[in-house]
Structures are given as C-alpha cells and as structure tokens.
Design a protein around this motif. Structure first.
Motif, PDB file in Angstrom:
ATOM      1  N   ILE A   2       7.588  -8.118  12.804  1.00 31.72           N
ATOM      2  CA  ILE A   2       6.870  -7.001  12.183  1.00 31.72           C
ATOM      3  C   ILE A   2       6.630  -5.911  13.222  1.00 31.72           C
ATOM      4  CG2 ILE A   2       4.688  -6.275  11.121  1.00 31.72           C
ATOM      5  CD1 ILE A   2       6.557  -7.756   9.201  1.00 31.72           C
ATOM      6  N   ASN A   3       6.252  -6.288  14.438  1.00 29.05           N
ATOM      7  CA  ASN A   3       6.028  -5.292  15.483  1.00 29.05           C
ATOM      8  C   ASN A   3       7.300  -4.515  15.806  1.00 29.05           C
ATOM      9  OD1 ASN A   3       3.244  -5.469  15.990  1.00 29.05           O
ATOM     10  ND2 ASN A   3       3.531  -7.273  17.257  1.00 29.05           N
ATOM     11  N   MET A   4       8.437  -5.210  15.857  1.00 26.14           N
ATOM     12  CA  MET A   4       9.699  -4.516  16.135  1.00 26.14           C
ATOM     13  C   MET A   4      10.079  -3.592  14.971  1.00 26.14           C
ATOM     14  SD  MET A   4      12.033  -7.238  18.291  1.00 26.14           S
ATOM     15  CE  MET A   4      12.006  -8.534  17.087  1.00 26.14           C
ATOM     16  N   LEU A   5       9.911  -4.084  13.742  1.00 25.15           N
ATOM     17  CA  LEU A   5      10.196  -3.235  12.581  1.00 25.15           C
ATOM     18  C   LEU A   5       9.254  -2.036  12.552  1.00 25.15           C
ATOM     19  CD1 LEU A   5      10.772  -5.945   9.813  1.00 25.15           C
ATOM     20  CD2 LEU A   5      12.502  -4.470  10.870  1.00 25.15           C
ATOM     21  N   PHE A   6       7.989  -2.262  12.903  1.00 31.04           N
ATOM     22  CA  PHE A   6       7.000  -1.186  12.928  1.00 31.04           C
ATOM     23  C   PHE A   6       7.378  -0.136  13.967  1.00 31.04           C
ATOM     24  CE2 PHE A   6       2.651   0.377  14.148  1.00 31.04           C
ATOM     25  CZ  PHE A   6       2.379   1.033  12.960  1.00 31.04           C
ATOM     26  N   ASP A   7       7.869  -0.574  15.126  1.00 30.56           N
ATOM     27  CA  ASP A   7       8.302   0.368  16.158  1.00 30.56           C
ATOM     28  C   ASP A   7       9.441   1.254  15.655  1.00 30.56           C
ATOM     29  OD1 ASP A   7       6.431  -0.594  17.949  1.00 30.56           O
ATOM     30  OD2 ASP A   7       7.866  -1.837  19.052  1.00 30.56           O
ATOM     31  N   ILE A   8      10.324   0.676  14.857  1.00 31.37           N
ATOM     32  CA  ILE A   8      11.481   1.420  14.362  1.00 31.37           C
ATOM     33  C   ILE A   8      11.135   2.275  13.148  1.00 31.37           C
ATOM     34  CG2 ILE A   8      13.779   1.198  13.316  1.00 31.37           C
ATOM     35  CD1 ILE A   8      14.065  -1.433  14.988  1.00 31.37           C
ATOM     36  N   TYR A   9      10.492   1.657  12.166  1.00 29.56           N
ATOM     37  CA  TYR A   9      10.295   2.312  10.867  1.00 29.56           C
ATOM     38  C   TYR A   9       8.860   2.777  10.607  1.00 29.56           C
ATOM     39  CZ  TYR A   9      14.733  -0.086   9.898  1.00 29.56           C
ATOM     40  OH  TYR A   9      16.019  -0.544   9.942  1.00 29.56           O
ATOM     41  N   GLY A  10       7.964   2.568  11.548  1.00 32.19           N
ATOM     42  CA  GLY A  10       6.556   2.920  11.357  1.00 32.19           C
ATOM     43  C   GLY A  10       6.305   4.322  10.834  1.00 32.19           C
ATOM     44  N   PRO A  11       7.018   5.326  11.342  1.00 35.57           N
ATOM     45  CA  PRO A  11       6.773   6.686  10.852  1.00 35.57           C
ATOM     46  C   PRO A  11       7.084   6.878   9.359  1.00 35.57           C
ATOM     47  CG  PRO A  11       7.900   6.759  12.959  1.00 35.57           C
ATOM     48  CD  PRO A  11       7.898   5.321  12.512  1.00 35.57           C
ATOM     49  N   LEU A  12       7.793   5.939   8.746  1.00 35.99           N
ATOM     50  CA  LEU A  12       8.118   6.055   7.328  1.00 35.99           C
ATOM     51  C   LEU A  12       7.028   5.486   6.423  1.00 35.99           C
ATOM     52  CD1 LEU A  12      11.866   4.991   7.537  1.00 35.99           C
ATOM     53  CD2 LEU A  12      10.935   7.307   7.496  1.00 35.99           C
ATOM     54  N   LEU A  13       6.053   4.807   7.000  1.00 31.66           N
ATOM     55  CA  LEU A  13       4.960   4.231   6.223  1.00 31.66           C
ATOM     56  C   LEU A  13       3.915   5.290   5.884  1.00 31.66           C
ATOM     57  CD1 LEU A  13       4.373   0.929   8.239  1.00 31.66           C
ATOM     58  CD2 LEU A  13       5.649   1.193   6.100  1.00 31.66           C
ATOM     59  N   THR A  14       3.085   4.984   4.884  1.00 31.63           N
ATOM     60  CA  THR A  14       1.963   5.880   4.578  1.00 31.63           C
ATOM     61  C   THR A  14       0.947   5.787   5.707  1.00 31.63           C
ATOM     62  OG1 THR A  14       0.621   4.217   3.439  1.00 31.63           O
ATOM     63  CG2 THR A  14       2.242   5.429   2.092  1.00 31.63           C
ATOM     64  N   GLY A  15       0.025   6.717   5.754  1.00 32.53           N
ATOM     65  CA  GLY A  15      -0.988   6.725   6.801  1.00 32.53           C
ATOM     66  C   GLY A  15      -1.815   5.456   6.836  1.00 32.53           C
ATOM     67  N   LYS A  16      -2.296   5.006   5.667  1.00 31.79           N
ATOM     68  CA  LYS A  16      -3.102   3.783   5.625  1.00 31.79           C
ATOM     69  C   LYS A  16      -2.280   2.563   5.993  1.00 31.79           C
ATOM     70  CE  LYS A  16      -6.753   5.021   2.424  1.00 31.79           C
ATOM     71  NZ  LYS A  16      -7.399   4.742   1.142  1.00 31.79           N
ATOM     72  N   GLN A  17      -1.074   2.489   5.478  1.00 31.81           N
ATOM     73  CA  GLN A  17      -0.221   1.347   5.816  1.00 31.81           C
ATOM     74  C   GLN A  17      -0.002   1.278   7.317  1.00 31.81           C
ATOM     75  OE1 GLN A  17       3.249   2.168   3.447  1.00 31.81           O
ATOM     76  NE2 GLN A  17       2.620   0.779   1.806  1.00 31.81           N
ATOM     77  N   SER A  18       0.309   2.398   7.906  1.00 32.13           N
ATOM     78  CA  SER A  18       0.563   2.457   9.340  1.00 32.13           C
ATOM     79  C   SER A  18      -0.683   2.071  10.138  1.00 32.13           C
ATOM     80  CB  SER A  18       1.023   3.863   9.715  1.00 32.13           C
ATOM     81  OG  SER A  18       1.282   3.944  11.085  1.00 32.13           O
ATOM     82  N   THR A  19      -1.813   2.631   9.749  1.00 38.78           N
ATOM     83  CA  THR A  19      -3.068   2.349  10.449  1.00 38.78           C
ATOM     84  C   THR A  19      -3.436   0.880  10.356  1.00 38.78           C
ATOM     85  OG1 THR A  19      -3.892   4.586  10.086  1.00 38.78           O
ATOM     86  CG2 THR A  19      -5.539   2.881  10.534  1.00 38.78           C
TER      87      THR A  19
END
Length: 116
Positions: free
Chosen positions: A13-30
């Motif tokens: 999840i951390n690796m996916l978040f590093d790659i695709y994190g900017p595509l998430l909504t603000g709350k999801q990302s936070t």
C-alpha cells in the motif's frame, strides 16, 4: 492475517501510495497517509477529524481499492519491480557474483526495453 502478511500489505500500500497517491481524493490521501505512513489507529484519526471510526475505515478501504485499481490498469509498480529485478541481475553479473551465460546481458537489456 499473520504479522508478515500485514507487513507485506502495508509495504505494498505504501508503494502504491507513493506512485498513485496524487490521484486519490484529499480525505483518502490524508487518512491513508495517517494510517499507513504515520501508524495512526482508526480511533486516533476519527478523533482528530471528529468522524466515526467506521467512516475512517470506509475512506481507507476505498483508497486501498482505488490504488489497486490504478495498479491493475497502469501496472507501474509491477513494471518498477521488473526493472529492479533486472537491474539487480545486471549488478550481480558485473560484480562477478555469478557467471554470465552467453547473451544473458543482451537479454537483460532487451527485457528492460520491453517492460513498458
């Protein structure tokens, strides 16, 4: 889920978040960042944002699913892992840790070009 499986999931999840994190909504990302990067509990996040634990859980689950969906469509993490494996093999060949088979280096370079 064993602790090893949990760690593996967290790393993914951390690796996916590093790659695709900017595509998430603000709350999801936070919420995903707090939960997986900063190791906050659902209760701590819920308390800080004055929402229910269930709401936090739902945001995180949707974010995880979104990350997995992006990976299924784009495969950027898979391609990264393939490149890393090829690079490690090339490094081992140049370090003399293994003997190179005829044409192996050429084949590894071809793999690098064809990953995308």
């Amino acid at each position: 889920m064993t602790s090893e499986e949990a760690l593996s999931k967290t790393n993914r999840i951390n690796m996916l978040f590093d790659i695709y994190g900017p595509l998430l909504t603000g709350k999801q990302s936070t919420f995903l960042g707090l939960y997986f990067h900063d190791d906050y509990s659902l209760g701590e996040i819920a308390e800080e944002y004055e929402i229910s634990r269930q709401a936090v859980y739902e945001h995180i689950k949707r974010a995880e699913q979104a990350l997995e969906d992006y990976e299924a469509k784009l495969g950027l993490l898979r391609k990264h892992e393939e490149r890393r494996q090829v690079a490690e093999r090339i490094e081992a060949l140049f370090a003399g840790e293994t003997s190179a088979l005829p044409g192996e280096l050429k084949e590894l370079v071809r793999k690098l070009y064809n990953i995308d």
